[in-house]
Scaffold this motif. Structure first.
Motif, PDB file in Angstrom:
ATOM      1  N   LYS A 185       0.833  -1.205   0.000  1.00  0.00           N
ATOM      2  CA  LYS A 185       0.000   0.000   0.000  1.00  0.00           C
ATOM      3  C   LYS A 185       0.867   1.255   0.000  1.00  0.00           C
ATOM      4  N   GLN A 186       1.905   1.262   0.838  1.00  0.00           N
ATOM      5  CA  GLN A 186       2.789   2.437   0.884  1.00  0.00           C
ATOM      6  C   GLN A 186       3.477   2.650  -0.468  1.00  0.00           C
ATOM      7  N   ALA A 187       3.871   1.539  -1.098  1.00  0.00           N
ATOM      8  CA  ALA A 187       4.517   1.640  -2.407  1.00  0.00           C
ATOM      9  C   ALA A 187       3.548   2.231  -3.437  1.00  0.00           C
TER      10      ALA A 187
ATOM     11  N   ASP B 270       0.835   4.070  -2.844  1.00  0.00           N
ATOM     12  CA  ASP B 270       0.494   5.463  -2.491  1.00  0.00           C
ATOM     13  C   ASP B 270       1.621   6.432  -2.850  1.00  0.00           C
ATOM     14  N   SER B 271       2.850   5.979  -2.744  1.00  0.00           N
ATOM     15  CA  SER B 271       3.984   6.882  -2.994  1.00  0.00           C
ATOM     16  C   SER B 271       4.539   6.755  -4.414  1.00  0.00           C
ATOM     17  N   GLY B 272       4.009   5.826  -5.192  1.00  0.00           N
ATOM     18  CA  GLY B 272       4.471   5.659  -6.570  1.00  0.00           C
ATOM     19  C   GLY B 272       5.888   5.107  -6.661  1.00  0.00           C
ATOM     20  N   ARG B 273       6.274   4.329  -5.673  1.00  0.00           N
ATOM     21  CA  ARG B 273       7.618   3.724  -5.679  1.00  0.00           C
ATOM     22  C   ARG B 273       7.488   2.211  -5.712  1.00  0.00           C
TER      23      ARG B 273
ATOM     24  N   GLU C 223      11.926  -0.317  -2.799  1.00  0.00           N
ATOM     25  CA  GLU C 223      12.392   1.003  -2.345  1.00  0.00           C
ATOM     26  C   GLU C 223      11.774   1.362  -1.003  1.00  0.00           C
ATOM     27  N   VAL C 224      10.473   1.068  -0.850  1.00  0.00           N
ATOM     28  CA  VAL C 224       9.795   1.352   0.417  1.00  0.00           C
ATOM     29  C   VAL C 224      10.406   0.495   1.530  1.00  0.00           C
TER      30      VAL C 224
END
Length: 193
Positions: free
Chosen positions: A166-168, A170-173, A177-178
């Protein structure tokens, strides 16, 4: 195809050049001096390099192997004599074709074609190896990030992976990387134990 021929003997270089012209190649550049060879080859930017060494000493072979690593081009090397170690070093250095006592003008075209094919196969294998190593390293950092999240948040592995994903998104990474950022941050904060 631009071809560079490196040979300190004008007579031997002429044999190679004649063999190449007989095979239909015309963009041929003969270099008779080895001085500043890497720089001159970089400027010339040949597609293939043919090196002819009559009886190479250890230093000349080392220089030629370093040349192979620096240029990242197909290199065919002709030598009159060799030993097992020199052949092994040539393979390790990425020399595409290492031909012992086989420099005849009628053999130049097939050796040139072999050098180009082996170079491309070697380059493809190196690329696949690099990708595999990168994927393995990313998987390790994702696993470590999941373990840290499981411990810090008291959640199971699928939930930890879902948080990273989800974090990836949301951040487009990428998820790797996350995960790397999380592991780095927790390491700096001393909270990865």
């Amino acid at each position: 195809m631009k071809i560079a021929v490196v040979d300190e003997s004008p007579a031997r270089a002429a044999v190679i050049e004649e063999g190449l012209r007989d095979a239909g190649y015309s963009d041929i550049h003969v270099l008779l001096e080895r001085k500043a060879l890497v720089g001159r080859l970089h400027e010339l930017a040949p597609d293939v390099v043919l090196i002819n060494l009559e009886n190479p000493g250890r230093d000349v072979l080392e220089e030629s192997f370093a040349l192979s690593r620096a240029l990242a081009r197909p290199i065919a090397m002709f030598v009159d004599q060799s030993d097992e170690r020199s052949i092994s070093d040539a393979v390790d250095a990425g020399i595409s074709a290492y031909v012992v006592d086989g420099m005849r003008k009628e053999r130049i075209k097939p050796i040139l074609e072999l050098a180009v094919r082996r170079f491309h196969a070697f380059t493809r294998l190196q690329s696949e190896l690099h990708e595999a190593k990168s994927a393995l390293a990313e998987r390790k950092v994702v696993d470590r990030a999941k373990a840290l999240l499981m411990k810090k948040r008291g959640i199971d592995e699928p939930a930890a992976y879902a948080l990273l994903r989800k974090q990836a998104m949301d951040s487009g990474r990428r998820i790797g990387e996350v995960a790397d950022a999380l592991v780095t941050a927790l390491t700096l904060l001393g909270g990865d134990e």
